[in-house]
Scaffold this motif. Structure first.
Motif, PDB file in Angstrom:
ATOM      1  N   GLU A  59      12.957  -7.705 -15.514  1.00 54.86           N
ATOM      2  CA  GLU A  59      12.529  -8.244 -16.808  1.00 54.86           C
ATOM      3  C   GLU A  59      11.716  -9.495 -16.540  1.00 54.86           C
ATOM      4  O   GLU A  59      12.201 -10.463 -15.950  1.00 54.86           O
ATOM      5  N   THR A  60      10.460  -9.464 -16.958  1.00 55.02           N
ATOM      6  CA  THR A  60       9.538 -10.544 -16.633  1.00 55.02           C
ATOM      7  C   THR A  60       8.393 -10.552 -17.629  1.00 55.02           C
ATOM      8  O   THR A  60       8.167  -9.571 -18.340  1.00 55.02           O
ATOM      9  N   ARG A  61       7.655 -11.645 -17.665  1.00 55.68           N
ATOM     10  CA  ARG A  61       6.500 -11.727 -18.572  1.00 55.68           C
ATOM     11  C   ARG A  61       5.270 -11.047 -17.965  1.00 55.68           C
ATOM     12  O   ARG A  61       4.428 -10.531 -18.683  1.00 55.68           O
ATOM     13  N   ALA A  62       5.163 -11.082 -16.633  1.00 59.41           N
ATOM     14  CA  ALA A  62       4.012 -10.471 -15.956  1.00 59.41           C
ATOM     15  C   ALA A  62       4.455  -9.944 -14.600  1.00 59.41           C
ATOM     16  O   ALA A  62       5.336 -10.513 -13.960  1.00 59.41           O
ATOM     17  N   CYS A  63       3.838  -8.860 -14.160  1.00 61.77           N
ATOM     18  CA  CYS A  63       4.191  -8.296 -12.859  1.00 61.77           C
ATOM     19  C   CYS A  63       3.034  -7.463 -12.314  1.00 61.77           C
ATOM     20  O   CYS A  63       2.105  -7.097 -13.041  1.00 61.77           O
ATOM     21  N   LEU A  64       3.117  -7.168 -11.030  1.00 66.73           N
ATOM     22  CA  LEU A  64       2.171  -6.292 -10.363  1.00 66.73           C
ATOM     23  C   LEU A  64       2.877  -4.979 -10.035  1.00 66.73           C
ATOM     24  O   LEU A  64       4.041  -4.988  -9.624  1.00 66.73           O
ATOM     25  N   ILE A  65       2.182  -3.867 -10.218  1.00 68.34           N
ATOM     26  CA  ILE A  65       2.720  -2.551  -9.892  1.00 68.34           C
ATOM     27  C   ILE A  65       1.842  -1.946  -8.809  1.00 68.34           C
ATOM     28  O   ILE A  65       0.615  -1.886  -8.954  1.00 68.34           O
ATOM     29  N   ARG A  66       2.435  -1.487  -7.733  1.00 68.37           N
ATOM     30  CA  ARG A  66       1.658  -0.870  -6.659  1.00 68.37           C
ATOM     31  C   ARG A  66       1.097   0.479  -7.118  1.00 68.37           C
ATOM     32  O   ARG A  66       1.692   1.144  -7.972  1.00 68.37           O
ATOM     33  N   PRO A  67      -0.034   0.914  -6.574  1.00 67.70           N
ATOM     34  CA  PRO A  67      -0.657   2.176  -7.002  1.00 67.70           C
ATOM     35  C   PRO A  67       0.230   3.388  -6.718  1.00 67.70           C
ATOM     36  O   PRO A  67       0.926   3.439  -5.707  1.00 67.70           O
ATOM     37  N   GLY A  68       0.192   4.355  -7.645  1.00 69.31           N
ATOM     38  CA  GLY A  68       0.916   5.604  -7.459  1.00 69.31           C
ATOM     39  C   GLY A  68       2.419   5.498  -7.595  1.00 69.31           C
ATOM     40  O   GLY A  68       3.133   6.471  -7.331  1.00 69.31           O
ATOM     41  N   LEU A  69       2.921   4.357  -8.039  1.00 67.89           N
ATOM     42  CA  LEU A  69       4.361   4.150  -8.127  1.00 67.89           C
ATOM     43  C   LEU A  69       4.868   4.618  -9.493  1.00 67.89           C
ATOM     44  O   LEU A  69       4.465   4.085 -10.525  1.00 67.89           O
ATOM     45  N   PRO A  70       5.756   5.629  -9.546  1.00 68.58           N
ATOM     46  CA  PRO A  70       6.289   6.076 -10.842  1.00 68.58           C
ATOM     47  C   PRO A  70       7.233   5.006 -11.404  1.00 68.58           C
ATOM     48  O   PRO A  70       8.275   4.727 -10.808  1.00 68.58           O
ATOM     49  N   VAL A  71       6.840   4.397 -12.529  1.00 67.61           N
ATOM     50  CA  VAL A  71       7.653   3.331 -13.113  1.00 67.61           C
ATOM     51  C   VAL A  71       7.863   3.563 -14.595  1.00 67.61           C
ATOM     52  O   VAL A  71       7.048   4.195 -15.267  1.00 67.61           O
ATOM     53  N   TRP A  72       8.984   3.052 -15.082  1.00 63.76           N
ATOM     54  CA  TRP A  72       9.265   3.028 -16.512  1.00 63.76           C
ATOM     55  C   TRP A  72       8.866   1.649 -17.021  1.00 63.76           C
ATOM     56  O   TRP A  72       9.195   0.631 -16.418  1.00 63.76           O
ATOM     57  N   LEU A 191      -4.939   8.089   5.758  1.00 69.42           N
ATOM     58  CA  LEU A 191      -5.865   6.989   5.507  1.00 69.42           C
ATOM     59  C   LEU A 191      -5.959   6.652   4.019  1.00 69.42           C
ATOM     60  O   LEU A 191      -6.073   5.477   3.648  1.00 69.42           O
ATOM     61  N   PHE A 192      -5.920   7.668   3.154  1.00 68.90           N
ATOM     62  CA  PHE A 192      -5.943   7.383   1.718  1.00 68.90           C
ATOM     63  C   PHE A 192      -4.693   6.614   1.317  1.00 68.90           C
ATOM     64  O   PHE A 192      -4.765   5.674   0.514  1.00 68.90           O
ATOM     65  N   ARG A 193      -3.555   7.002   1.856  1.00 70.23           N
ATOM     66  CA  ARG A 193      -2.324   6.275   1.551  1.00 70.23           C
ATOM     67  C   ARG A 193      -2.401   4.834   2.054  1.00 70.23           C
ATOM     68  O   ARG A 193      -1.936   3.900   1.402  1.00 70.23           O
ATOM     69  N   GLN A 194      -3.014   4.647   3.206  1.00 71.02           N
ATOM     70  CA  GLN A 194      -3.102   3.327   3.806  1.00 71.02           C
ATOM     71  C   GLN A 194      -4.024   2.396   3.019  1.00 71.02           C
ATOM     72  O   GLN A 194      -3.676   1.233   2.771  1.00 71.02           O
ATOM     73  N   TYR A 195      -5.179   2.889   2.614  1.00 65.56           N
ATOM     74  CA  TYR A 195      -6.182   2.025   2.003  1.00 65.56           C
ATOM     75  C   TYR A 195      -6.188   2.053   0.474  1.00 65.56           C
ATOM     76  O   TYR A 195      -6.619   1.078  -0.153  1.00 65.56           O
ATOM     77  N   LEU A 196      -5.730   3.153  -0.137  1.00 67.80           N
ATOM     78  CA  LEU A 196      -5.716   3.236  -1.597  1.00 67.80           C
ATOM     79  C   LEU A 196      -4.305   3.328  -2.165  1.00 67.80           C
ATOM     80  O   LEU A 196      -4.108   3.103  -3.353  1.00 67.80           O
ATOM     81  N   GLY A 197      -3.348   3.699  -1.336  1.00 65.60           N
ATOM     82  CA  GLY A 197      -1.973   3.799  -1.802  1.00 65.60           C
ATOM     83  C   GLY A 197      -1.674   5.071  -2.576  1.00 65.60           C
ATOM     84  O   GLY A 197      -0.560   5.244  -3.082  1.00 65.60           O
ATOM     85  N   ILE A 198      -2.652   5.973  -2.681  1.00 65.19           N
ATOM     86  CA  ILE A 198      -2.487   7.219  -3.434  1.00 65.19           C
ATOM     87  C   ILE A 198      -3.201   8.346  -2.701  1.00 65.19           C
ATOM     88  O   ILE A 198      -3.915   8.112  -1.722  1.00 65.19           O
ATOM     89  N   ALA A 200      -5.952  11.596  -2.372  1.00 63.69           N
ATOM     90  CA  ALA A 200      -7.350  11.782  -2.770  1.00 63.69           C
ATOM     91  C   ALA A 200      -7.433  12.422  -4.160  1.00 63.69           C
ATOM     92  O   ALA A 200      -8.278  12.049  -4.976  1.00 63.69           O
ATOM     93  N   GLY A 201      -6.543  13.373  -4.446  1.00 62.07           N
ATOM     94  CA  GLY A 201      -6.545  14.020  -5.753  1.00 62.07           C
ATOM     95  C   GLY A 201      -6.212  13.057  -6.871  1.00 62.07           C
ATOM     96  O   GLY A 201      -6.817  13.103  -7.945  1.00 62.07           O
ATOM     97  N   LYS A 202      -5.257  12.179  -6.626  1.00 63.70           N
ATOM     98  CA  LYS A 202      -4.882  11.185  -7.630  1.00 63.70           C
ATOM     99  C   LYS A 202      -6.043  10.226  -7.876  1.00 63.70           C
ATOM    100  O   LYS A 202      -6.326   9.856  -9.024  1.00 63.70           O
ATOM    101  N   TYR A 203      -6.731   9.840  -6.803  1.00 67.37           N
ATOM    102  CA  TYR A 203      -7.869   8.939  -6.985  1.00 67.37           C
ATOM    103  C   TYR A 203      -8.982   9.625  -7.780  1.00 67.37           C
ATOM    104  O   TYR A 203      -9.591   9.009  -8.659  1.00 67.37           O
TER     105      TYR A 203
END
Length: 286
Positions: A59-72, A191-198, A200-203
């Protein structure tokens, strides 16, 4: 949780490497962004947890979410600001240094939260120009550029991304990318996971959303823009937008005053076709 209100305007800022949304609160649901995202509750805290760690709610006012991370994500705030960061994660790396801790890929709390809330309120009250917003974001720690910058990225990944950007209307497979950059499929995936975190299809899917939004901002209808970006029809675009962003495009149109678009002048001058490849010009604030 309070139901998201539709009596606040919706504003979408578009750059070559970022998209900012400020408007009605997003529906509470699981989503998985195609880029890292900076989330700000304008009038209240956010509650976020990773899909596989439902008991670890942040619970926070602001946060960062990493790419491709399933979050609620849910919030009592009737309005929300989301900044979708650059695909190569330069923005994420810069902003991560301002986070106090990390919980399951969610980075929080962030220094400069008050300034982020002020920025969101300014946009909702009296919209700022894309240049002004970029300047504020740079002061808060983002790199001084509004173009997709391949610096520091494996050139084979940059080439593959350029291919996906240029072929948004085609179903380019990972095998196609591997053949183009002379790598094995497992290596391309790595390499896609390393540099984009997702993947190729997701990108590719994420870039199609970006290109469609730009086309709509430049006057195309929702149907014209979605088909031109590679979606089979408007329903395909709407469902993808809803699943990844958390709100139906039709709901944005019903927001007070509809949807207001603000396109970076450089991107606007280049036109819809600019999203067909990586611009390697020197970084420039826009």
């Amino acid at each position: 949780m309070k139901s998201p209100a539709c009596n606040v305007p919706a504003h979408i800022y578009i750059w070559d490497n970022r998209v900012l949304y400020a408007g009605p609160g997003i529906e509470p649901r699981y989503r998985s962004y195609g880029s890292a995202a900076l989330l700000v509750g304008v009038e209240g805290n956010l509650r976020v947890h990773r899909q596989t760690h439902a008991h670890e709610v942040v619970e926070t006012r602001a946060c960062l979410i990493r790419p491709g991370l399933p979050v609620w994500l849910e919030s009592d705030s009737p309005s929300l600001m989301v900044l979708f960061l650059d695909p190569f994660q330069h923005d994420l790396k810069a902003l991560a240094t301002t986070a106090g801790q990390q919980t399951c890929g969610i980075l929080w709390p962030l220094s400069g939260e008050d300034q982020l809330v002020d920025l969101a309120r300014q946009i909702l009250r009296t919209p700022l120009s894309p240049q002004t917003v970029s300047g504020i974001l740079v002061k808060l720690g983002l790199p001084d550029t509004c173009r997709l910058e391949p610096e520091g990225v494996d050139p084979r990944v940059a080439r593959a991304v350029s291919m996906l950007r240029g072929g948004r209307t085609r179903n380019i497979t990972t095998e196609d990318l591997a053949a183009t950059v002379s790598l094995s499929v497992p290596r391309v995936i790595q390499l896609f996971r390393q540099y984009l975190g997702i993947s190729a299809g997701k990108y590719r899917q994420w870039h199609r959303l970006h290109a469609t939004t730009l086309a709509i901002a430049q006057g195309q209808t929702f149907t014209q823009a979605s088909v031109a970006s590679g979606f089979s029809d408007l329903a395909h675009f709407s469902n993808t937008f809803h699943s990844m962003i958390g709100i139906m495009p039709s709901r944005l149109l019903r927001a007070n005053g509809g949807v207001h678009f603000y396109v970076d002048p450089w991107l606007s001058a280049q036109g819809f076709s600019t999203l067909s490849g990586i611009n390697s010009a020197a970084p420039t604030i826009c």
